[in-house]
Design a protein around this motif. Structure first.
Motif, mmCIF file in Angstrom:
data_model
loop_
_atom_site.group_PDB
_atom_site.id
_atom_site.type_symbol
_atom_site.label_atom_id
_atom_site.label_comp_id
_atom_site.label_asym_id
_atom_site.label_seq_id
_atom_site.Cartn_x
_atom_site.Cartn_y
_atom_site.Cartn_z
ATOM 1 N N GLY A 1 0.756 -1.123 0.105
ATOM 2 C CA GLY A 1 -0.151 -0.146 -0.104
ATOM 3 C C GLY A 1 0.843 1.328 -0.070
ATOM 4 O O GLY A 1 1.888 1.315 0.530
ATOM 5 N N LEU A 2 0.488 2.216 -0.749
ATOM 6 C CA LEU A 2 1.300 3.573 -0.782
ATOM 7 C C LEU A 2 -0.055 4.669 -0.422
ATOM 8 O O LEU A 2 -1.008 4.633 -0.827
ATOM 9 N N VAL A 3 0.659 5.670 0.488
ATOM 10 C CA VAL A 3 -0.003 6.834 0.721
ATOM 11 C C VAL A 3 0.702 8.031 0.186
ATOM 12 O O VAL A 3 1.946 8.184 0.602
ATOM 13 N N LEU A 4 0.034 8.905 -0.444
ATOM 14 C CA LEU A 4 0.447 10.072 -0.824
ATOM 15 C C LEU A 4 0.226 11.543 -0.133
ATOM 16 O O LEU A 4 -1.223 11.386 0.232
ATOM 17 N N GLU A 5 0.594 12.312 0.368
ATOM 18 C CA GLU A 5 0.334 13.722 0.897
ATOM 19 C C GLU A 5 -0.540 14.483 -0.293
ATOM 20 O O GLU A 5 -1.315 15.085 0.214
ATOM 21 N N GLN A 6 0.078 14.534 -1.214
ATOM 22 C CA GLN A 6 -0.291 15.245 -2.493
ATOM 23 C C GLN A 6 -0.573 14.426 -3.599
ATOM 24 O O GLN A 6 0.268 13.544 -3.993
ATOM 25 N N SER B 1 -8.769 8.781 -1.487
ATOM 26 C CA SER B 1 -9.352 8.346 -0.493
ATOM 27 C C SER B 1 -10.504 9.311 -0.038
ATOM 28 O O SER B 1 -10.432 10.283 0.391
ATOM 29 N N PRO B 2 -11.936 8.966 -0.291
ATOM 30 C CA PRO B 2 -12.828 9.896 0.308
ATOM 31 C C PRO B 2 -12.942 10.108 1.825
ATOM 32 O O PRO B 2 -13.313 10.964 2.224
ATOM 33 N N GLY C 1 -4.006 10.585 -1.449
ATOM 34 C CA GLY C 1 -4.001 9.756 -2.482
ATOM 35 C C GLY C 1 -3.572 8.317 -2.049
ATOM 36 O O GLY C 1 -2.432 8.269 -1.158
ATOM 37 N N ILE C 2 -4.093 7.179 -2.399
ATOM 38 C CA ILE C 2 -3.786 6.023 -2.079
ATOM 39 C C ILE C 2 -3.672 4.831 -3.120
ATOM 40 O O ILE C 2 -4.220 5.217 -4.111
#
Length: 352
Positions: free
Chosen positions: A277-282, A307-308, A313-314
Motif C-alpha cells: 500500500g502507498l499513501v501520498l500527501e499530495q 480516499s474519500p 492519494g492511496i
C-alpha cells in the motif's frame, strides 16, 4: 452488451451507466464520494448480478476443491464461506473467488464477472477423475450486496432470519422482502454487510424494498474506491495470470501444507517485487503510474484513487522487495512530477 435484472431500476434512478465485464452497469447515481461515504457511515447497496456462480456437488466435492484452490476447504463447516483463489499451472492466478459450503456435499463458488467463461473452462478441465457434478448457475441468480455499519439493521427489517445470530462468512437461506434468498455475511468493502442471492425475477422487488428501507444505491465507482481503501485486490490489477499471491498481503490464502493445482510452480517463485500500500500527501496515483525510490524506478501502481475518507492519494503497487517495508519513503510519478509518499499498512482506513 449484457444487462442485469436490475438495469431498468438503475436507469429509473438516473444512474450513470457504462460497460463493465460485458455488462451495462451503474457507475454512480449521485457521486462516487457520496456513495462511498454512505457505505462507510450507514448502508449502501450494489448490483453485483454480473458475478458468476458455480455449483460443485458430489461425493468428492471437497477433494476436488482442495485441489482446485489453495485455501483449506476442509475447514469449512456447512453454512460457512472462505476467500480463495484459482491457481494456474505456472503459479499465477486464473481468478480470486469465494467458496461457500451450502451442504454436506455441496459448495457454491462465486467468481469475477469478467472471468466466468475462463473460470468455467478451467474448473471443468480439472474435474476429470473426481466424483463431482458441476453446474454453471450464473444466469440463475441476481445478487445484491448490502454493505455498511447499518447494513444488518436495514436488512433485518425485511428479513425473517435473526441476523444478529450470524457472523462474518456465514451463509444461510432466508426470505428478504417476502422472496426466497440465500444470504452471506460477506462483501467487498471492508464493512459489515450481506450479499443477497435471489432469483432474477425477484430482484426488482428486493431492490425497491431496500430503497424504501433507506439503503443508498451505489455504483461500481464507489465499489472500487471502497475495496481499495480496504486494501482488497481486484483481479486483473493486483492479481493476474503472472503474479504470485505469495508476493502479496493475501499470501495467507495459500496453505502450503496441502496439495493444490500449480503448487510446485507457485512455491518455486521468488518475490523480486511485492504488493504494498502507498499513501501520498499530495497527488492522486492511478493505475500504471511509475513508482520511484531515491530517484530510481522501483515499481508501478496497480490501483489508485483519492480516499474519500482521508482525502489523501492511496494506491496498491508492486515495488522491489527491498523497498516494501512499511514507512519506506517512495515517490509516484504523476504527469512528469514526483510526488512523495510512503509504504502504508493495510487497510488504509479504520473499518467496521
Amino acid at each position: 452488451m449484457k444487462t442485469t435484472p436490475l438495469t431498468a431500476a438503475h436507469r429509473a434512478l438516473g444512474a450513470k451507466m457504462a460497460p463493465f465485464a460485458g455488462y451495462d452497469m451503474p457507475i454512480q447515481y449521485t457521486s462516487i464520494s457520496a456513495e462511498h461515504l454512505a457505505v462507510r457511515e450507514a448502508a449502501g447497496m450494489f448490483d453485483v448480478s454480473h458475478m458468476g456462480e458455480f455449483w460443485i456437488r458430489g461425493a468428492q466435492a471437497l477433494e476436488f476443491l482442495q485441489y482446485l484452490t489453495p485455501n483449506d476447504v476442509s475447514k469449512l463447516k456447512v453454512g460457512r464461506a472462505q476467500y480463495s483463489m484459482l491457481p494456474n499451472a505456472e503459479g499465477g492466478l486464473i481468478d480470486d473467488v469465494y467458496v461457500y459450503r451450502t451442504g454436506e456435499q455441496e459448495y457454491l463458488m462465486v467468481v469475477n464477472a469478467a472471468n466466468v467463461e475462463k473460470d468455467w473452462a478451467h474448473v471443468q478441465a480439472l474435474a476429470g477423475g473426481y466424483a463431482v457434478e458441476l453446474e454453471n448457475a450464473s444466469e440463475d441468480w441476481a445478487l445484491i450486496a448490502v454493505q455498511g455499519p447499518k447494513a444488518a439493521e436495514k436488512l433485518q427489517a425485511l428479513c425473517d432470519a435473526d441476523l444478529s445470530a450470524t457472523r462474518k462468512n456465514d451463509t444461510f437461506t432466508a426470505e428478504v422482502a417476502g422472496k426466497a434468498a440465500r444470504l452471506a455475511r460477506t462483501g467487498y468493502t471492508g464493512e459489515d454487510g450481506f450479499e443477497v442471492f435471489i432469483a432474477p425475477a425477484d430482484a426488482e422487488a428486493v431492490w425497491r424494498a431496500l430503497l424504501e428501507a433507506g439503503v443508498t444505491p451505489c455504483g461500481l465507482g464507489a465499489r472500487d474506491t471502497l475495496r481499495l481503501e480496504a486494501g482488497f485486490p481486484l483481479y486483473g490489477h493486483e492479481l493476474t495470470d503472472e503474479t504470485s499471491p505469495l508476493c502479496t498481503p493475501f499470501a495467507w490464502v495459500v496453505k502450503a501444507q496441502k496439495d493444490f493445482h500449480g503448487k510446485a510452480a507457485m512455491l518455486a517463485q521468488s518475490c523480486g517485487r511485492r504488493l504494498v500500500g502507498l499513501v501520498l500527501e499530495q497527488g492522486i496515483p492511478r493505475e500504471g503510474y511509475k513508482v520511484f525510490a531515491g530517484g530510481e524506478e522501483t515499481g508501478y501502481v496497480t490501483s489508485g484513487t483519492l480516499s474519500p475518507l482521508s482525502r489523501k492519494g492511496i494506491a496498491l503497487a508492486y515495488v522491489d522487495a527491498g523497498h516494501a517495508a512499511v514507512d519506506t519513503p517512495l515517490q509516484v510519478e504523476i504527469r512528469g512530477k514526483l510526488y512523495a509518499g510512503k509504504v502504508s499498512k493495510l487497510p488504509f482506513a479504520p473499518l467496521g
